[in-house]
Motif scaffolding. Structure first.
Motif, PDB file in Angstrom:
ATOM      1  N   PHE A 282      47.689  27.847  38.686  1.00 54.08           N
ATOM      2  CA  PHE A 282      46.240  27.729  38.510  1.00 54.08           C
ATOM      3  C   PHE A 282      45.509  27.663  39.842  1.00 54.08           C
ATOM      4  CE2 PHE A 282      47.881  26.351  34.406  1.00 54.08           C
ATOM      5  CZ  PHE A 282      47.090  27.120  33.563  1.00 54.08           C
ATOM      6  N   SER A 283      46.159  27.138  40.869  1.00 52.22           N
ATOM      7  CA  SER A 283      45.509  27.044  42.170  1.00 52.22           C
ATOM      8  C   SER A 283      45.236  28.420  42.763  1.00 52.22           C
ATOM      9  CB  SER A 283      46.363  26.217  43.137  1.00 52.22           C
ATOM     10  OG  SER A 283      45.695  26.008  44.352  1.00 52.22           O
ATOM     11  N   LEU A 284      46.134  29.367  42.514  1.00 53.41           N
ATOM     12  CA  LEU A 284      45.980  30.704  43.088  1.00 53.41           C
ATOM     13  C   LEU A 284      45.075  31.614  42.252  1.00 53.41           C
ATOM     14  CD1 LEU A 284      49.584  31.297  44.468  1.00 53.41           C
ATOM     15  CD2 LEU A 284      47.492  30.968  45.785  1.00 53.41           C
ATOM     16  N   SER A 285      44.505  31.073  41.191  1.00 52.63           N
ATOM     17  CA  SER A 285      43.467  31.781  40.412  1.00 52.63           C
ATOM     18  C   SER A 285      43.933  33.098  39.807  1.00 52.63           C
ATOM     19  CB  SER A 285      42.217  32.022  41.278  1.00 52.63           C
ATOM     20  OG  SER A 285      41.658  30.809  41.697  1.00 52.63           O
ATOM     21  N   VAL A 286      45.184  33.153  39.352  1.00 56.44           N
ATOM     22  CA  VAL A 286      45.607  34.331  38.606  1.00 56.44           C
ATOM     23  C   VAL A 286      45.248  34.117  37.136  1.00 56.44           C
ATOM     24  CG1 VAL A 286      47.421  35.234  40.097  1.00 56.44           C
ATOM     25  CG2 VAL A 286      47.960  33.358  38.583  1.00 56.44           C
ATOM     26  N   ALA A 287      44.299  34.896  36.649  1.00 58.62           N
ATOM     27  CA  ALA A 287      43.855  34.761  35.262  1.00 58.62           C
ATOM     28  C   ALA A 287      43.339  36.086  34.727  1.00 58.62           C
ATOM     29  CB  ALA A 287      42.781  33.685  35.145  1.00 58.62           C
ATOM     30  N   GLY A 288      43.554  37.164  35.508  1.00 55.28           N
ATOM     31  CA  GLY A 288      43.104  38.479  35.058  1.00 55.28           C
ATOM     32  C   GLY A 288      41.612  38.693  35.176  1.00 55.28           C
ATOM     33  N   ASN A 289      40.911  37.851  35.954  1.00 57.29           N
ATOM     34  CA  ASN A 289      39.459  38.018  36.044  1.00 57.29           C
ATOM     35  C   ASN A 289      38.931  38.003  37.485  1.00 57.29           C
ATOM     36  OD1 ASN A 289      39.572  35.077  36.338  1.00 57.29           O
ATOM     37  ND2 ASN A 289      39.518  34.964  34.108  1.00 57.29           N
ATOM     38  N   GLY A 290      38.824  36.812  38.106  1.00 59.25           N
ATOM     39  CA  GLY A 290      38.171  36.708  39.411  1.00 59.25           C
ATOM     40  C   GLY A 290      38.850  37.476  40.517  1.00 59.25           C
ATOM     41  N   THR A 291      40.173  37.331  40.632  1.00 65.15           N
ATOM     42  CA  THR A 291      40.903  38.041  41.685  1.00 65.15           C
ATOM     43  C   THR A 291      40.861  39.544  41.449  1.00 65.15           C
ATOM     44  OG1 THR A 291      42.366  36.136  41.973  1.00 65.15           O
ATOM     45  CG2 THR A 291      43.128  38.229  42.873  1.00 65.15           C
ATOM     46  N   LEU A 292      40.933  39.946  40.192  1.00 65.64           N
ATOM     47  CA  LEU A 292      40.872  41.372  39.848  1.00 65.64           C
ATOM     48  C   LEU A 292      39.513  41.962  40.219  1.00 65.64           C
ATOM     49  CD1 LEU A 292      42.312  42.946  36.603  1.00 65.64           C
ATOM     50  CD2 LEU A 292      40.090  43.676  37.478  1.00 65.64           C
ATOM     51  N   ILE A 293      38.442  41.250  39.873  1.00 68.35           N
ATOM     52  CA  ILE A 293      37.113  41.799  40.153  1.00 68.35           C
ATOM     53  C   ILE A 293      36.840  41.836  41.653  1.00 68.35           C
ATOM     54  CG2 ILE A 293      35.774  39.646  40.018  1.00 68.35           C
ATOM     55  CD1 ILE A 293      34.687  42.967  38.478  1.00 68.35           C
ATOM     56  N   TYR A 294      37.317  40.841  42.417  1.00 71.39           N
ATOM     57  CA  TYR A 294      37.169  40.893  43.867  1.00 71.39           C
ATOM     58  C   TYR A 294      37.943  42.084  44.434  1.00 71.39           C
ATOM     59  CZ  TYR A 294      34.786  36.375  44.580  1.00 71.39           C
ATOM     60  OH  TYR A 294      33.871  35.348  44.612  1.00 71.39           O
ATOM     61  N   GLY A 295      39.127  42.352  43.884  1.00 70.71           N
ATOM     62  CA  GLY A 295      39.906  43.509  44.322  1.00 70.71           C
ATOM     63  C   GLY A 295      39.175  44.822  44.106  1.00 70.71           C
ATOM     64  N   SER A 296      38.345  44.879  43.063  1.00 72.69           N
ATOM     65  CA  SER A 296      37.636  46.128  42.759  1.00 72.69           C
ATOM     66  C   SER A 296      36.589  46.479  43.808  1.00 72.69           C
ATOM     67  CB  SER A 296      36.964  46.021  41.377  1.00 72.69           C
ATOM     68  OG  SER A 296      35.821  45.191  41.425  1.00 72.69           O
ATOM     69  N   TYR A 297      36.223  45.513  44.648  1.00 69.94           N
ATOM     70  CA  TYR A 297      35.240  45.767  45.707  1.00 69.94           C
ATOM     71  C   TYR A 297      35.894  46.139  47.035  1.00 69.94           C
ATOM     72  CZ  TYR A 297      32.260  43.211  42.400  1.00 69.94           C
ATOM     73  OH  TYR A 297      31.589  42.783  41.274  1.00 69.94           O
ATOM     74  N   LEU A 298      37.225  46.285  47.044  1.00 72.32           N
ATOM     75  CA  LEU A 298      37.954  46.541  48.287  1.00 72.32           C
ATOM     76  C   LEU A 298      38.006  48.022  48.648  1.00 72.32           C
ATOM     77  CD1 LEU A 298      41.102  44.232  48.188  1.00 72.32           C
ATOM     78  CD2 LEU A 298      39.186  44.132  49.778  1.00 72.32           C
ATOM     79  N   PRO A 299      37.929  48.338  49.928  1.00 69.43           N
ATOM     80  CA  PRO A 299      38.130  49.724  50.364  1.00 69.43           C
ATOM     81  C   PRO A 299      39.619  50.066  50.370  1.00 69.43           C
ATOM     82  CG  PRO A 299      37.769  48.325  52.269  1.00 69.43           C
ATOM     83  CD  PRO A 299      37.574  47.454  51.065  1.00 69.43           C
ATOM     84  N   ASP A 300      39.923  51.349  50.437  1.00 73.59           N
ATOM     85  CA  ASP A 300      41.319  51.792  50.385  1.00 73.59           C
ATOM     86  C   ASP A 300      42.113  51.469  51.648  1.00 73.59           C
ATOM     87  OD1 ASP A 300      41.150  52.773  47.822  1.00 73.59           O
ATOM     88  OD2 ASP A 300      40.638  54.816  48.445  1.00 73.59           O
ATOM     89  N   ASP A 301      41.432  51.095  52.729  1.00 73.84           N
ATOM     90  CA  ASP A 301      42.182  50.789  53.954  1.00 73.84           C
ATOM     91  C   ASP A 301      42.577  49.316  54.048  1.00 73.84           C
ATOM     92  OD1 ASP A 301      39.708  49.682  54.420  1.00 73.84           O
ATOM     93  OD2 ASP A 301      39.340  50.731  56.307  1.00 73.84           O
ATOM     94  N   GLU A 302      42.322  48.527  53.003  1.00 72.78           N
ATOM     95  CA  GLU A 302      42.699  47.106  53.001  1.00 72.78           C
ATOM     96  C   GLU A 302      44.176  46.938  52.650  1.00 72.78           C
ATOM     97  OE1 GLU A 302      42.914  43.482  53.676  1.00 72.78           O
ATOM     98  OE2 GLU A 302      40.852  44.208  53.761  1.00 72.78           O
TER      99      GLU A 302
END
Length: 440
Positions: free
Chosen positions: A229-249
């Motif tokens: 729970f500390s690492l926030s894996v829940a299929g929502n917040g981390t996923l949506i932040y990933g969607s804003y990443l460029p391909d060179d990350e």
């Protein structure tokens, strides 16, 4: 097609992800569990599970989001599209989105408490009760039904205002202030705690290793829940932040930094709270809101310079909580934008109105509300995201997405570990949470 928002740079993204991970679990649960489950005997399995989840689930959700350039609903839909079942995928994607909204609403109640205590630390009202019963009575009145409406609405308004400015100008800029300030304040508090008489007993307590406790399955179970729970894996917040990443990350590199700083935050909390309790000769066996709003304020009142310590502590806690709050609200806000075709500010307003109404109504039952979400919805969302990415999308697709932006190919063992260890772990967390009444 409108260009998708993005983070301005690598560290803006990493700080936002650290902000999503660093929250109340680090502060009001981790030190207690370190104390109850044998100090170093608990830390060993905790570190193992942080590495496991950080380098499987966190990488997976970030990569899944970037690959689909969307939130959970469209991401799950895209994954299922090749099977001819996009609608089913979108329906399943709604689970983590609704989970994020419900968790954010519950967190809003807690943030109202924190804001009231933070302001009260400056005015003196937070430390005004005379004894432990007075602190308990003060908290009980605030945490009752409709007991803290104004502060709660203000806390929500702060979070929604940040979100209205968008990803780069809102979330990223806020976390560039919140996270460094949080770490600096907690380092100051840790140094202060170290200078108190008797603090050495607290350090002995933190780093002791008891073979019997280490061999106890409960130590491992609750360490797993804490890391998950500390690492926030829940299929929502981390996923949506990933969607804003460029391909060179480089996503595996970013995930490693997030896991590292989240662990540092948890350890700093333990290095502040456990030695502080030791100086007072108190046993730390109380976690959750009681620790934050009853026991610690009572302890601060008795310490030299307690007024200043209370200010530093509650300002830092508010910063950690605010960074998590905006992460939780981002997935439902982005979903409203995608599905209703509205701008960011109207989407924030829609979610904000829902949050105001529901959060005020659940003040008296927020503990049960959060328990249901942490036991059922969060591990279910994480498990569904894992299945969609690692099982449905397939090995070749996953490896391509994870290695995008990397100079050196990530380990070939990544996909098998995620499929056969991480995904079953999500199911295990769900089952153990149901059987034990929550492990997060």
């Amino acid at each position: 097609m409108k260009k998708r928002e993005s983070f301005n740079n690598k560290w803006g993204f990493i700080l936002a992800c650290i902000g999503s991970a660093v929250g109340m679990g680090n502060i009001w649960m981790f030190p207690t569990r370190v104390s109850i489950y044998g100090g170093g005997s608990y830390l060993i399995p905790y570190f193992i599970f942080v590495v496991l989840i950080g380098f499987t689930g966190v990488i997976g959700e970030m990569s899944f989001g970037r690959a689909t350039r969307s939130g959970p609903i469209d991401a799950f839909g895209i994954a299922m599209e090749k099977k001819g079942k996009r609608k089913l995928g979108e329906l399943l994607g709604g689970i983590p989105v609704l989970g994020a909204l419900a968790m954010a609403i519950g967190y809003t109640v807690v943030m109202g408490w924190i804001l009231k205590y933070m302001i009260g630390a400056f005015t003196g009202s937070t430390l005004s009760p005379e004894d432990i019963d007075g602190f308990a009575s003060s908290f009980g009145g605030m945490a009752s039904s409709f007991g803290n409406n104004a502060w709660q609405i203000i806390a929500l308004a702060i979070g929604i205002t940040i979100l209205m400015f968008g990803v780069g100008n809102g979330i990223e800029k806020a976390n560039k202030v919140l996270m460094p300030a949080f770490f600096v304040l907690f380092i100051i508090l840790a140094i202060y705690a170290a200078c108190q008489p008797g603090a050495i007993e607290g350090y002995k307590y933190i780093f002791r290793i008891e073979p019997k406790v280490l061999a106890d399955p409960k130590t491992w179970i609750f360490a797993l829940g804490q890391a998950f729970f500390s690492l926030s894996v829940a299929g929502n917040g981390t996923l949506i932040y990933g969607s804003y990443l460029p391909d060179d990350e480089d996503i595996p590199g970013a995930a490693g930094r997030v896991a590292l700083f989240d662990t540092i935050a948890a350890m700093l909390a333990a290095l502040v709270i456990i030695p502080a309790m030791a100086t007072a000769g108190a046993q730390l066996n109380q976690g959750g809101p009681g620790l934050l709003f009853i026991y610690l304020p009572c302890l601060f009142k008795s310490m030299p310079g307690g007024y200043i310590i209370a200010i530093l502590f509650f300002v830092a806690v508010f910063m950690a909580g605010l960074s998590s709050l905006i992460n939780l609200y981002e997935a439902p806000i982005a979903t409203v934008q995608e599905k209703l075709g509205v701008g960011r500010k109207p989407a924030c307003a829609i979610i904000g109105v829902i949050a105001v109404v529901v959060s005020i109504c659940i003040q008296g039952i927020v503990s049960d509300w959060m328990d249901v979400l942490s036991i059922y919805i969060c591990p279910l969302g994480a498990g569904l995201a894992g299945i969609m990415f690692f099982w449905v999308c397939g090995k070749k697709y996953v490896e391509t997405q994870v290695n995008t932006g990397r100079e050196k190919k990530f380990t070939e063992k990544f996909v098998p570990i995620c499929k056969y260890i991480y995904c079953p772990v999500c199911l295990l967390v769900l089952i153990l949470g149901i059987l034990l009444g929550g492990i997060g």
